[in-house]
Design a protein around this motif. Structure first.
Motif, PDB file in Angstrom:
ATOM      1  N   SER A  80       0.817  -1.216   0.000  1.00 23.55           N
ATOM      2  CA  SER A  80       0.000   0.000   0.000  1.00 23.55           C
ATOM      3  C   SER A  80       0.849   1.263   0.000  1.00 23.55           C
ATOM      4  O   SER A  80       0.356   2.356  -0.245  1.00 23.55           O
ATOM      5  CB  SER A  80      -0.925  -0.003   1.213  1.00 23.55           C
ATOM      6  N   LYS A  81       2.151   1.130   0.283  1.00 26.56           N
ATOM      7  CA  LYS A  81       3.017   2.305   0.381  1.00 26.56           C
ATOM      8  C   LYS A  81       3.852   2.566  -0.863  1.00 26.56           C
ATOM      9  O   LYS A  81       4.582   3.554  -0.926  1.00 26.56           O
ATOM     10  CB  LYS A  81       3.962   2.135   1.581  1.00 26.56           C
ATOM     11  N   LYS A 139       2.558  -0.466  -6.681  1.00 27.10           N
ATOM     12  CA  LYS A 139       1.697  -1.090  -5.667  1.00 27.10           C
ATOM     13  C   LYS A 139       2.187  -2.461  -5.232  1.00 27.10           C
ATOM     14  O   LYS A 139       1.428  -3.247  -4.670  1.00 27.10           O
ATOM     15  CB  LYS A 139       0.230  -1.210  -6.150  1.00 27.10           C
TER      16      LYS A 139
END
Ligand SMILES: [Zn+2]
Ligand SMILES: [Zn+2]
Length: 77
Positions: free
Chosen positions: A65-66, A71
């Motif tokens: 998610s970071k 992704k």
């Protein structure tokens, strides 16, 4: 014998030339495998979120998610 890994998909090769000439489905910047320049380790850490995996291939296949671009988790050196 040394092993070389693709930093995008985690596949292992025994030579850099065969790694970089193989096509990679997960490299966002090109169609070829990209050499992971870190050393071989017992644990690999995602440089975006810090999660640890015991193999590059499982790190690379997990979604992150970071990571703003792909992704996917990406290994720190
Ligand atoms: Zn690859
Ligand atoms: Zn991550």
């Amino acid at each position: 014998m040394a092993n070389f890994y693709c930093k995008c998909c985690g596949i292992k090769y025994t030579s850099v030339s065969s790694l970089t000439s193989g096509s990679c489905s997960k490299n966002p910047e090109g169609k070829k495998h990209a050499l992971y320049e870190g050393s071989e380790k017992s644990k690999y850490v995602c440089k975006f979120c810090g999660i640890k995996y015991t193999s590059l291939s499982s790190l690379c296949s997990g979604s992150c998610s970071k990571n703003p671009t792909t992704k996917k988790h990406s290994p720190a050196l």
